[in-house]
Design a protein around this motif. Structure first.
Motif, PDB file in Angstrom:
ATOM      1  N   LEU A   1       0.911  -1.136   0.105  1.00  0.00           N
ATOM      2  CA  LEU A   1       0.076   0.006  -0.050  1.00  0.00           C
ATOM      3  C   LEU A   1       0.915   1.226  -0.024  1.00  0.00           C
ATOM      4  O   LEU A   1       0.695   2.292  -0.778  1.00  0.00           O
ATOM      5  CB  LEU A   1      -1.077  -0.005   1.127  1.00  0.00           C
ATOM      6  CG  LEU A   1      -2.017   1.281   1.381  1.00  0.00           C
ATOM      7  CD1 LEU A   1      -2.909   1.381   0.184  1.00  0.00           C
ATOM      8  CD2 LEU A   1      -2.732   1.035   2.596  1.00  0.00           C
ATOM      9  N   GLU A   2       1.874   1.333   0.862  1.00  0.00           N
ATOM     10  CA  GLU A   2       2.792   2.428   0.839  1.00  0.00           C
ATOM     11  C   GLU A   2       3.523   2.631  -0.380  1.00  0.00           C
ATOM     12  O   GLU A   2       3.534   3.739  -0.767  1.00  0.00           O
ATOM     13  CB  GLU A   2       3.789   2.303   2.122  1.00  0.00           C
ATOM     14  CG  GLU A   2       3.138   2.378   3.350  1.00  0.00           C
ATOM     15  CD  GLU A   2       2.537   4.129   3.689  1.00  0.00           C
ATOM     16  OE1 GLU A   2       3.031   4.885   2.949  1.00  0.00           O
ATOM     17  OE2 GLU A   2       1.417   3.992   4.134  1.00  0.00           O
ATOM     18  N   GLN A   3       3.896   1.492  -1.062  1.00  0.00           N
ATOM     19  CA  GLN A   3       4.590   1.824  -2.331  1.00  0.00           C
ATOM     20  C   GLN A   3       3.634   2.105  -3.392  1.00  0.00           C
ATOM     21  O   GLN A   3       4.149   2.897  -4.378  1.00  0.00           O
ATOM     22  CB  GLN A   3       5.207   0.156  -2.664  1.00  0.00           C
ATOM     23  CG  GLN A   3       6.090   0.438  -4.148  1.00  0.00           C
ATOM     24  CD  GLN A   3       7.223   1.355  -3.971  1.00  0.00           C
ATOM     25  OE1 GLN A   3       8.055   0.949  -2.815  1.00  0.00           O
ATOM     26  NE2 GLN A   3       7.546   2.118  -4.824  1.00  0.00           N
ATOM     27  N   ALA A   4       2.475   1.429  -3.531  1.00  0.00           N
ATOM     28  CA  ALA A   4       1.378   1.975  -4.522  1.00  0.00           C
ATOM     29  C   ALA A   4       1.289   3.379  -4.246  1.00  0.00           C
ATOM     30  O   ALA A   4       1.005   4.445  -5.086  1.00  0.00           O
ATOM     31  CB  ALA A   4       0.241   1.157  -4.204  1.00  0.00           C
ATOM     32  N   ASN A   5       1.197   4.075  -2.949  1.00  0.00           N
ATOM     33  CA  ASN A   5       0.815   5.500  -2.754  1.00  0.00           C
ATOM     34  C   ASN A   5       2.186   6.237  -3.229  1.00  0.00           C
ATOM     35  O   ASN A   5       1.820   7.309  -3.765  1.00  0.00           O
ATOM     36  CB  ASN A   5       0.671   5.772  -1.104  1.00  0.00           C
ATOM     37  CG  ASN A   5       0.404   7.039  -0.669  1.00  0.00           C
ATOM     38  OD1 ASN A   5      -0.530   7.737  -1.414  1.00  0.00           O
ATOM     39  ND2 ASN A   5       1.030   7.818   0.113  1.00  0.00           N
ATOM     40  N   LEU A   6       3.328   5.936  -2.956  1.00  0.00           N
ATOM     41  CA  LEU A   6       4.534   6.629  -3.399  1.00  0.00           C
ATOM     42  C   LEU A   6       4.411   6.590  -5.033  1.00  0.00           C
ATOM     43  O   LEU A   6       4.649   7.712  -5.515  1.00  0.00           O
ATOM     44  CB  LEU A   6       5.609   5.637  -2.839  1.00  0.00           C
ATOM     45  CG  LEU A   6       7.053   6.211  -3.385  1.00  0.00           C
ATOM     46  CD1 LEU A   6       7.211   7.802  -2.907  1.00  0.00           C
ATOM     47  CD2 LEU A   6       8.202   5.455  -3.087  1.00  0.00           C
TER      48      LEU A   6
END
Length: 163
Positions: free
Chosen positions: A56-61
């Motif tokens: 999720l964090e990588q997708a947000n980045l």
């Protein structure tokens, strides 16, 4: 009220990701989220939850970075179209209006491609965000079932049978 037809919508069946050792893995959300009261997967809940949080964090980045690229392209195009001879000519020799410039930006092929990319990344982010929420609900359900089992065990062990 109009009916919505999502029959051609491709549901998410797997999520591919690169594991810590560099290998590509697949997660099947339906399988990862399912369990039953007899077999509560305590040992995998935390690591799967963490992995989904990392995805999720990588997708947000990726989403935020693509938005930066889109805004940069919009700025470059704005500066280009402010002095565009055709737009100046269409506006009677004056600087083009913001509406004219924004229309030209929205019609630019590169801008459209970047905007579509942002939309795709937004969808991926939203799917992972929903999966993350589902794992939170799963955690809560696991806690409730565990508490229920403990209560049933305690009631059973505290019962005294008399003849």
């Amino acid at each position: 009220m109009a009916a919505y037809d999502f029959s051609d919508y491709e549901a998410v069946s797997t999520i591919k990701y690169r594991d810590y050792d560099g290998s590509i893995k697949e997660m099947h959300p339906k399988e990862a989220l399912s369990f039953n009261g007899e077999n509560i997967p305590y040992e995998t809940q935390a690591i799967t939850y963490f992995m989904v949080a990392q995805l999720l964090e990588q997708a947000n980045l990726n989403l935020e970075n693509s938005k930066v690229v889109l805004r940069r392209k919009a700025g470059e195009l704005y500066n280009q179209f402010v002095v565009d001879e055709e737009l100046v000519k269409r506006n009677n020799g004056k600087k083009p209006t913001d509406a004219m410039i924004n229309s030209a930006i929205n019609a630019d092929d590169d801008y459209v491609k970047l905007n579509l990319q942002v939309n795709q990344l937004q969808t991926k982010y939203s799917i992972l965000k929903d999966l993350f929420k589902a794992f939170e609900q799963r955690k809560d359900l696991m806690q409730s079932l565990s508490a229920q089992k403990r209560a049933e065990y305690n009631i059973g062990s505290n019962t005294v049978l008399r003849n």
